[in-house]
Design a protein around this motif. Structure first.
Motif, mmCIF file in Angstrom:
data_model
loop_
_atom_site.group_PDB
_atom_site.id
_atom_site.type_symbol
_atom_site.label_atom_id
_atom_site.label_comp_id
_atom_site.label_asym_id
_atom_site.label_seq_id
_atom_site.Cartn_x
_atom_site.Cartn_y
_atom_site.Cartn_z
ATOM 1 N N VAL A 124 5.405 -32.963 5.912
ATOM 2 C CA VAL A 124 4.568 -33.838 6.769
ATOM 3 C C VAL A 124 3.389 -32.992 7.229
ATOM 4 N N THR A 125 2.082 -33.180 6.986
ATOM 5 C CA THR A 125 1.033 -32.584 7.300
ATOM 6 C C THR A 125 0.043 -33.521 8.584
ATOM 7 N N ASN A 126 -0.152 -34.791 8.277
ATOM 8 C CA ASN A 126 -0.826 -35.417 9.386
ATOM 9 C C ASN A 126 0.048 -36.094 10.386
ATOM 10 N N CYS A 127 1.432 -36.188 10.248
ATOM 11 C CA CYS A 127 2.214 -36.539 11.198
ATOM 12 C C CYS A 127 2.041 -37.933 11.925
ATOM 13 N N ASP A 128 2.114 -38.730 10.840
ATOM 14 C CA ASP A 128 1.990 -40.268 11.178
ATOM 15 C C ASP A 128 3.101 -41.024 10.479
ATOM 16 N N GLU A 129 3.270 -42.070 10.897
ATOM 17 C CA GLU A 129 4.714 -42.908 10.279
ATOM 18 C C GLU A 129 4.428 -43.121 8.759
ATOM 19 N N TYR A 130 3.293 -43.413 8.098
ATOM 20 C CA TYR A 130 3.216 -43.664 6.912
ATOM 21 C C TYR A 130 3.423 -42.617 6.114
ATOM 22 N N GLU A 131 2.957 -41.468 6.605
ATOM 23 C CA GLU A 131 3.386 -40.168 5.824
ATOM 24 C C GLU A 131 4.936 -39.908 5.772
ATOM 25 N N ILE A 132 5.570 -40.118 6.979
ATOM 26 C CA ILE A 132 6.868 -40.077 7.025
ATOM 27 C C ILE A 132 7.614 -41.048 6.078
ATOM 28 N N TYR A 133 7.138 -42.184 6.026
ATOM 29 C CA TYR A 133 7.778 -43.067 5.189
ATOM 30 C C TYR A 133 7.568 -42.770 3.608
ATOM 31 N N ASP A 134 6.245 -42.168 3.350
ATOM 32 C CA ASP A 134 6.242 -41.825 2.032
ATOM 33 C C ASP A 134 6.777 -40.748 1.565
ATOM 34 N N ASN A 135 7.301 -40.032 2.451
ATOM 35 C CA ASN A 135 8.235 -38.642 1.961
ATOM 36 C C ASN A 135 9.374 -38.864 2.371
ATOM 37 N N ALA A 136 9.925 -39.898 2.680
ATOM 38 C CA ALA A 136 11.300 -40.199 3.201
ATOM 39 C C ALA A 136 12.477 -39.804 2.146
ATOM 40 N N PHE A 137 12.114 -39.937 1.000
ATOM 41 C CA PHE A 137 13.353 -39.527 0.031
ATOM 42 C C PHE A 137 13.279 -38.072 0.054
ATOM 43 N N GLU A 138 11.984 -37.192 -0.150
ATOM 44 C CA GLU A 138 12.297 -35.823 0.060
ATOM 45 C C GLU A 138 12.956 -35.163 1.366
ATOM 46 N N ILE A 139 12.676 -35.827 2.431
ATOM 47 C CA ILE A 139 13.040 -35.582 3.737
ATOM 48 C C ILE A 139 14.609 -35.798 3.849
ATOM 49 N N LEU A 140 15.102 -36.654 3.393
ATOM 50 C CA LEU A 140 16.530 -37.094 3.403
ATOM 51 C C LEU A 140 17.208 -35.855 2.568
ATOM 52 N N SER A 141 16.539 -35.748 1.469
ATOM 53 C CA SER A 141 17.178 -34.910 0.531
ATOM 54 C C SER A 141 17.424 -33.609 1.128
ATOM 55 N N SER A 142 16.306 -33.164 1.935
ATOM 56 C CA SER A 142 16.491 -31.753 2.762
ATOM 57 C C SER A 142 17.577 -31.777 3.636
ATOM 58 N N PHE A 143 17.711 -32.942 4.226
ATOM 59 C CA PHE A 143 18.786 -33.086 5.353
ATOM 60 C C PHE A 143 20.199 -32.897 4.512
ATOM 61 N N ASP A 144 20.444 -33.420 3.233
ATOM 62 C CA ASP A 144 21.599 -33.240 2.741
ATOM 63 C C ASP A 144 21.649 -31.696 2.109
ATOM 64 N N GLU A 145 20.815 -31.165 1.850
ATOM 65 C CA GLU A 145 20.914 -29.807 1.505
ATOM 66 C C GLU A 145 21.409 -28.875 2.789
ATOM 67 N N ILE A 146 20.901 -29.202 3.967
ATOM 68 C CA ILE A 146 21.376 -28.512 5.109
ATOM 69 C C ILE A 146 22.559 -28.769 5.782
ATOM 70 N N ILE A 147 22.940 -30.085 5.663
ATOM 71 C CA ILE A 147 24.247 -30.361 6.254
ATOM 72 C C ILE A 147 25.331 -30.921 4.999
ATOM 73 N N CYS A 148 26.409 -30.473 5.179
ATOM 74 C CA CYS A 148 27.332 -30.968 4.085
ATOM 75 C C CYS A 148 28.666 -31.244 4.935
#
Length: 542
Positions: A95-119
């Motif tokens: 996320v670079t612009n920090c707005d809701e639409y950008e978070i929604y657009d990158n939701a899959f990548e963000i949640l995938s990073s969550f899964d990599e950090i926590i098991c």
């Protein structure tokens, strides 16, 4: 520590994303995030965590959002803060612009990073670089499989072209009255009529000898017709594979081939190879000491509407040295050359230092005690290959399309071939452009009203068809066309239309040389000549 969930909310309490690592329902998570909003509004902004009766909230504000870790109360707060910091770093990478639409657009990548950090609720021993690496991991096996599939598709395409040309040739032979061996064997009457065996011929004639007058007349007609066709086929078969002689200012009628008038200064090699109808005889360039060559070959297939089916670039970098005192050379490629671009699949010669090539863009021998061969023979030191995607014009110097319109008479077509130089190629000149239409008719004509580039019919050959030569070279950003009338009753028989051309002083891959120096003393430079050419192999309209 045990992380129950990781969430992103707005400062006003609106949940955006949440990943649960334990057995929590959606309603329970929404309730916990609502409680967090009530708690965080009553505490000082200096705090980074807050607790209620059952869980602890470790959070970090960024712009108008919160990153929240929901943990149990017994969790180690120091480890929780380190984990929260890792979450923050990974989210910032998406996320670079920090707005809701950008978070929604990158939701899959963000949640995938969550899964990599926590098991399973527990933090993995990772840093942000490792998380990025794991998320972008590519499968080597998948790449190999994709290459195999592409090769199979290309082989199938080549086989389909070969069969289409064979079918078109047989169809044209049938129209011209030339009987193939299969046709002769398939019709018993024609087989016996054209047979040279006297016993067979006597038996054939004796059968009709006792027939009525009409049958006898039919026998004589059939015998003459098929005997003539069989002799014509023998003449045609004996001429296949022989070189076609080009006559200046005249026609060649002995084998049925028509050759148009050819300039005395033009020397074309007519040996059945399509590309050599448009390219001059290969003359070995003069070598003044060090001669470097960048030769690239383009393969491309276009649909009739101009869209690209496939494209491929193959290139080779060659070195020629004719003086032993210049053999200890070191070649420095231009800084603009990206040798680590995997799409070009660069492959250096086994005797070339690969690490030095990849890291410093230098071409030198791996064994520093040896020199390059100085026998004035070309040595290939580098090869590359790139396969373009569908509708990718980056590997296509000239874009082609066709317009085919049936004439009102119904026995011919008006064929217009459009050609346009790729706009990405600046300052280039396309030479020896020509086309081959696989129809060996003798009455094709050029439409002079649409002939801005001096197109002529170079030859009409039984082996390849109508050979069209574009007389004027094409400059950058030029668009042109050639129109002709071709007899025929089936549009598909006009295809595939092959194209050939050459481009000098240009490279699609951008390979260029910065300098050539002495290997042990890089301040001492050598004089060299550089030749860069682009030619075609299979460049056609399907």
């Amino acid at each position: 520590m045990v992380v129950l969930a990781a969430s992103i909310t707005t400062t006003s309490g609106k949940p955006l994303l949440s990943r649960q690592f334990k057995d929590l329902s959606k309603d329970r998570v929404m309730e916990l995030l609502s409680n967090f909003q009530n708690l965080v509004s009553t505490i000082s902004s200096d705090h980074t965590f807050v607790e209620d009766r059952h869980v602890r909230y470790v959070y970090k504000p960024f712009d108008e959002f919160y990153i929240i870790l929901i943990t149990n109360r017994q969790s180690n707060i120091i480890q929780d803060l380190a984990t929260l910091n890792l979450f923050s770093q990974t989210i910032n990478s998406f996320v670079t612009n920090c707005d809701e639409y950008e978070i929604y657009d990158n939701a899959f990548e963000i949640l995938s990073s969550f899964d990599e950090i926590i098991c399973m609720g527990y933090k993995e021993n990772l840093n942000s670089t490792q998380v990025s690496t794991f998320l972008s991991m590519e499968s080597h096996t998948e790449k190999i499989q994709e290459i195999i599939e592409r090769n199979k598709e290309m082989e199938a395409t080549e086989e389909r072209k070969r069969r289409a040309k064979e079918i078109a040739r047989k169809e044209q032979d049938r129209k011209n009255g030339i009987i193939s061996p299969e046709g002769l064997m398939g019709e018993s009457g024609s087989h016996f009529a054209s047979s040279n065996d006297p016993n067979v011929r006597n038996a054939y004639n004796s059968y009709y000898g006792h027939s009525q007058a009409a049958a006898k007349a039919q026998s004589v007609y059939t015998n003459k017709e098929y005997t003539s066709n069989y002799a014509q086929y023998d003449t045609y078969k004996s001429n296949l594979g022989k070189p076609t002689n080009t006559m200046r200012g005249g026609n060649q009628s002995a084998s049925g081939n028509i050759s148009s008038t050819t300039s005395a200064s033009t020397r074309f090699v007519l040996d059945g190879s399509k590309a050599q109808y448009f390219q001059f005889e290969d003359v070995k360039p003069e070598n003044k000491g060090i001669l470097l060559s960048v030769n690239e070959t383009i393969n491309a297939s276009f649909n009739r509407d101009g869209s690209i089916q496939s494209s491929e670039l193959k290139g080779v970098f060659e070195v020629r040295v004719n003086d032993s005192e210049l053999a200890d050379l070191l070649i420095k490629l231009d800084d603009s050359v990206n040798v680590k671009d995997r799409t070009f699949q660069f492959k250096s010669h086994p005797n070339i230092d690969k690490n030095q090539f990849l890291n410093e863009k230098l071409i030198s021998l791996k064994d520093k005690t040896k020199n390059f061969p100085h026998n004035d023979q070309s040595l290939g030191v580098l090869r590359w290959r790139k396969v373009g995607k569908a509708d990718d014009t980056s590997l296509v110097p000239i874009e082609l399309s066709t317009w085919v319109t049936p004439n009102s008479s119904g026995d011919s077509f008006d064929v217009t071939i459009e050609f346009e130089i790729n706009q990405d190629l600046q300052g280039v000149k396309v030479e020896n452009l020509g086309f081959i239409i696989p129809v060996p008719t003798r009455s094709a004509t050029i439409n002079e009203d649409n002939n801005d580039f001096n197109a002529t019919i170079l030859e009409i050959n039984d082996e390849v068809g109508i050979v069209i030569k574009i007389g004027s070279p094409l400059e950058s950003n030029q668009t042109g066309s050639v129109s002709l009338t071709v007899p025929g009753d089936m549009e598909d028989a006009l295809f595939p239309i092959d194209a050939c051309f050459t481009i000098k002083d240009c490279s699609i891959s951008g390979i260029n040389v910065d300098s050539v120096t002495k290997r042990d003393n890089t301040t001492e430079t050598y004089t060299y000549d550089l030749i860069r050419n682009i030619t075609t192999d299979e460049y056609n309209i399907m």
